[in-house]
Design an enzyme around this catalytic site. Structure first.
Site, PDB file in Angstrom:
ATOM      1  N   LYS A 195      -0.011  27.450  38.726  1.00 37.87           N
ATOM      2  CA  LYS A 195      -0.743  26.695  37.695  1.00 37.87           C
ATOM      3  C   LYS A 195       0.219  26.168  36.634  1.00 37.87           C
ATOM      4  CE  LYS A 195      -5.025  28.112  36.201  1.00 37.87           C
ATOM      5  NZ  LYS A 195      -5.891  29.152  35.625  1.00 37.87           N
ATOM      6  N   PHE A 205     -18.692  25.195  23.754  1.00 35.62           N
ATOM      7  CA  PHE A 205     -19.949  24.759  24.371  1.00 35.62           C
ATOM      8  C   PHE A 205     -19.746  23.635  25.388  1.00 35.62           C
ATOM      9  CE2 PHE A 205     -20.841  26.462  20.125  1.00 35.62           C
ATOM     10  CZ  PHE A 205     -21.727  27.473  20.448  1.00 35.62           C
ATOM     11  N   LYS A 234     -23.384  31.803  20.952  1.00 37.28           N
ATOM     12  CA  LYS A 234     -22.952  31.365  22.288  1.00 37.28           C
ATOM     13  C   LYS A 234     -23.919  31.881  23.364  1.00 37.28           C
ATOM     14  CE  LYS A 234     -20.567  30.081  25.798  1.00 37.28           C
ATOM     15  NZ  LYS A 234     -20.213  28.735  26.184  1.00 37.28           N
ATOM     16  N   CYS A 245     -21.350  30.546  34.159  1.00 40.20           N
ATOM     17  CA  CYS A 245     -21.745  30.927  32.804  1.00 40.20           C
ATOM     18  C   CYS A 245     -23.159  31.483  32.674  1.00 40.20           C
ATOM     19  CB  CYS A 245     -21.594  29.733  31.873  1.00 40.20           C
ATOM     20  SG  CYS A 245     -19.918  29.108  31.882  1.00 40.20           S
ATOM     21  N   LYS A 295     -22.574  21.803  40.642  1.00 38.89           N
ATOM     22  CA  LYS A 295     -23.158  20.610  40.042  1.00 38.89           C
ATOM     23  C   LYS A 295     -22.177  19.461  40.271  1.00 38.89           C
ATOM     24  CE  LYS A 295     -21.411  20.743  35.379  1.00 38.89           C
ATOM     25  NZ  LYS A 295     -21.741  20.552  33.991  1.00 38.89           N
TER      26      LYS A 295
HETATM   27  C1  UGA Z   1     -22.872  25.535  30.460  1.00 38.09           C
HETATM   28  C2  UGA Z   1     -23.362  25.051  29.099  1.00 38.09           C
HETATM   29  O1  UGA Z   1     -24.134  23.860  29.231  1.00 38.09           O
HETATM   30  C3  UGA Z   1     -22.166  24.788  28.167  1.00 38.09           C
HETATM   31  O2  UGA Z   1     -22.647  24.419  26.872  1.00 38.09           O
HETATM   32  C4  UGA Z   1     -21.313  26.045  28.080  1.00 38.09           C
HETATM   33  O3  UGA Z   1     -20.155  25.829  27.301  1.00 38.09           O
HETATM   34  C5  UGA Z   1     -20.893  26.467  29.468  1.00 38.09           C
HETATM   35  O4  UGA Z   1     -22.072  26.684  30.287  1.00 38.09           O
HETATM   36  C6  UGA Z   1     -20.114  27.754  29.352  1.00 38.09           C
HETATM   37  O5  UGA Z   1     -20.647  28.732  28.824  1.00 38.09           O
HETATM   38  O6  UGA Z   1     -18.931  27.757  29.709  1.00 38.09           O
HETATM   39  P1  UGA Z   1     -21.817  24.298  32.606  1.00 38.09           P
HETATM   40  O7  UGA Z   1     -22.113  25.578  33.342  1.00 38.09           O
HETATM   41  O8  UGA Z   1     -20.471  23.708  32.722  1.00 38.09           O
HETATM   42  O9  UGA Z   1     -22.099  24.487  31.030  1.00 38.09           O
HETATM   43  O10 UGA Z   1     -22.807  23.186  33.131  1.00 38.09           O
HETATM   44  P2  UGA Z   1     -24.286  22.687  32.778  1.00 38.09           P
HETATM   45  O11 UGA Z   1     -24.247  21.222  32.767  1.00 38.09           O
HETATM   46  O12 UGA Z   1     -24.856  23.372  31.608  1.00 38.09           O
HETATM   47  O13 UGA Z   1     -25.084  23.137  34.087  1.00 38.09           O
HETATM   48  C7  UGA Z   1     -25.288  24.512  34.393  1.00 38.09           C
HETATM   49  C8  UGA Z   1     -26.181  24.626  35.611  1.00 38.09           C
HETATM   50  O14 UGA Z   1     -27.516  24.227  35.287  1.00 38.09           O
HETATM   51  C9  UGA Z   1     -25.762  23.718  36.783  1.00 38.09           C
HETATM   52  O15 UGA Z   1     -25.946  24.423  37.984  1.00 38.09           O
HETATM   53  C10 UGA Z   1     -26.703  22.549  36.696  1.00 38.09           C
HETATM   54  O16 UGA Z   1     -26.915  21.921  37.930  1.00 38.09           O
HETATM   55  C11 UGA Z   1     -27.971  23.261  36.227  1.00 38.09           C
HETATM   56  N1  UGA Z   1     -28.938  22.372  35.550  1.00 38.09           N
HETATM   57  C12 UGA Z   1     -28.595  21.746  34.385  1.00 38.09           C
HETATM   58  C13 UGA Z   1     -30.198  22.215  36.093  1.00 38.09           C
HETATM   59  O17 UGA Z   1     -30.538  22.786  37.161  1.00 38.09           O
HETATM   60  N2  UGA Z   1     -31.101  21.421  35.435  1.00 38.09           N
HETATM   61  C14 UGA Z   1     -30.800  20.792  34.273  1.00 38.09           C
HETATM   62  O18 UGA Z   1     -31.673  20.091  33.730  1.00 38.09           O
HETATM   63  C15 UGA Z   1     -29.523  20.958  33.737  1.00 38.09           C
END
Ligand code: UGA
Length: 456
Positions: free
Chosen positions: A48, A164, A228, A284, A344
């Site tokens: 890395k 976040f 958080k 997360c 995702k």
């Molecule tokens: C999430 C939070 O959104 C961030 O704010 C946070 O910093 C991060 O976790 C963390 O703690 O590190 P992330 O996991 O990268 O971010 O992605 P998201 O876009 O939040 O999606 C999380 C999951 O929820 C994915 O599997 C996505 O497909 C799902 N999702 C999201 C849904 O099924 N429906 C939705 O409407 C939105």
């Protein structure tokens, strides 16, 4: 710049050390260097480290590579594996190491403790140690004890600054956040961190967007840590909630997209994160809900909502396989094609990816599985799944297709070409990503998540 000169040197940027170059660490290092600070990223993994030094991001994150190349080229961002040398001159040190779930589901704090002790021992002069990793509530107090025991407590302050950002939009989320949360005990250390974040708070950097000026929340460490978990717990609950409504829609012949749109028109609810589908994955949400449940157990607090969200999410993944079983009668000897593997879109991350659970269930039922993902080329957890080179190769000969990840290119699929090469006609749209009317127009059967084929 020396530590003693922090107050005067702030206008010209601070000296920043970032421990751990995973998602959060790399983005933070690149962003702070882009904003004019001098940053050293500290990484012990030689592969890395070599990649980062060469300006190459060791994971898939849109846009990050360009910022990294520029920051490294400017000389403001360097990388080292020598933690003590990187920390010694720093005004602020970010701890961004992983806190993965341990065997019992509790966060494994080994890397966090090791990094904290090493930082406390290496810090010289006035240093603010900032925890960005998601840490159990109460960690700030523990870190203060570590710093007091190992380092020079009088000169080393502790701040919690949860992150976040989302994978897939990490740089944007970092530079244009809704809020910046700082938890600390004294105004002096918070003033240093405020200085660090000033270009973001004021949106005063060249591409800043003053109309989006984020709110700064200044509080104590335990509150910052709780914010958080509360945010991730709430977002996960929101998704699980709409997925339960989707199950009701399936039975009622109702359309969850219209339900979510109408709910979202209520400003108290808001539409985002009401996307019904296969449920959340990633590193997360599920981990943080587990951590909250452990907190409840340890302190004998009843948390029935938080304790059930991951169970509800697991049930949603199971409904995808149930839709296959219902649509095909039986999965034994059937060929299933998965479109998408990452948890995702816009990431190559497979941690807690629904694709893995779905593929395993289908294989356990006797199906063979082929998959295609625009960026994921191998899946160690799925050695028995064939990875195709494109979507059409994946669906060729399939009895059913499951759309698992909402990649843009899947919305633009040539559905007639898909229908022409499939052996069967079942399309399970795990993300409500396709237009049901277009799918049925080419003679395929459409099954969404809480969405009838007529709801186009
Ligand atoms: C999430 C939070 O959104 C961030 O704010 C946070 O910093 C991060 O976790 C963390 O703690 O590190 P992330 O996991 O990268 O971010 O992605 P998201 O876009 O939040 O999606 C999380 C999951 O929820 C994915 O599997 C996505 O497909 C799902 N999702 C999201 C849904 O099924 N429906 C939705 O409407 C939105």
């Amino acid at each position: 710049m020396t530590n003693e000169s922090t107050a005067t040197s702030a206008a010209g940027g601070l000296d920043v050390a970032v421990i751990g170059t995973g998602y959060v660490g790399t983005v933070a290092a690149v962003a702070f260097a882009t904003l004019g600070h001098r940053v050293v990223g500290i990484e012990s993994d030689p592969a890395k480290l070599a990649a980062l030094r060469a300006g190459s991001v060791p994971f898939f994150e849109p846009g990050l590579g360009e910022f990294l190349t520029e920051a490294v080229g400017s000389g403001r961002l360097t990388f080292t594996d020598d933690l003590a040398a990187g920390v010694a001159p720093a005004d602020v040190v970010f701890i961004c190491v992983q806190t993965p779930p341990g065997e019992d589901g509790r966060p494994d704090l080994t890397a966090l403790r090791d990094a904290s002790m090493a930082v406390a021992a290496a810090a010289t002069g006035r240093t603010v140690v900032i925890t960005k990793s998601t840490v159990p509530i109460g960690w700030g107090a523990e870190l203060r004890r570590i710093v007091g025991a190992v380092g020079s407590a009088a000169d080393t302050a502790v701040v919690s600054n949860p992150e976040f950002l989302r994978e897939g939009s990490a740089v944007n989320d970092f530079l244009y956040p809704d809020r910046v949360v700082l938890g600390g005990e004294g105004p002096a250390e918070l003033a240093v961190v405020t200085e660090l974040y000033r270009p973001i708070i004021e949106q005063s950097f060249p591409a800043g967007r003053p109309e989006l000026e984020p709110v700064m929340v200044v509080t104590d460490t335990a509150t910052a840590e709780t914010i958080k978990y509360a945010a991730n717990g709430f977002l996960a609950t929101k998704i699980a909630f709409i997925n339960e409504i989707a199950r009701i829609c399936d039975q009622a012949g109702a359309d969850v997209l219209t339900v979510a749109d109408a709910m979202g028109l209520d400003h108290r609810i808001e539409r985002r994160f009401l996307g019904a589908g296969i449920g959340y994955g990633g590193s997360c949400f599920s981990k943080d809900l587990e951590a909250l449940s452990w907190f409840g157990d340890d302190h004998r607090i009843d948390l029935p909502i938080l304790g059930s969200v991951n169970r509800s999410n697991a049930a949603q993944r199971a409904t995808v396989v149930d839709k296959l079983r219902t649509g095909l009668g039986n999965l034994s000897g059937r060929r299933i094609a998965l479109l998408g593997l990452a948890y995702k879109a816009d990431t190559d991350d497979l941690r807690d990816a629904p694709a893995i659970t779905i593929a395993r269930s289908a294989i356990d039922d006797g199906a063979t599985v082929t998959a295609y993902d625009p960026v994921v080329r191998t899946v160690a957890a799925l050695p028995d799944v064939t990875i195709a080179d494109d979507a059409y190769e994946a669906v060729a000969g399939a009895d059913a297709v499951v759309l698992v990840t909402e990649w843009r290119e899947f919305a633009d699929l040539d559905l007639a070409a898909v229908a022409a090469v499939m052996a069967g006609d079942l399309v399970v749209d795990g993300r409500n990503w396709l237009d049901p009317l277009k799918v049925t127009a080419v003679g395929l059967r459409y099954v969404g998540m809480g969405r009838s084929a007529a709801a186009g």
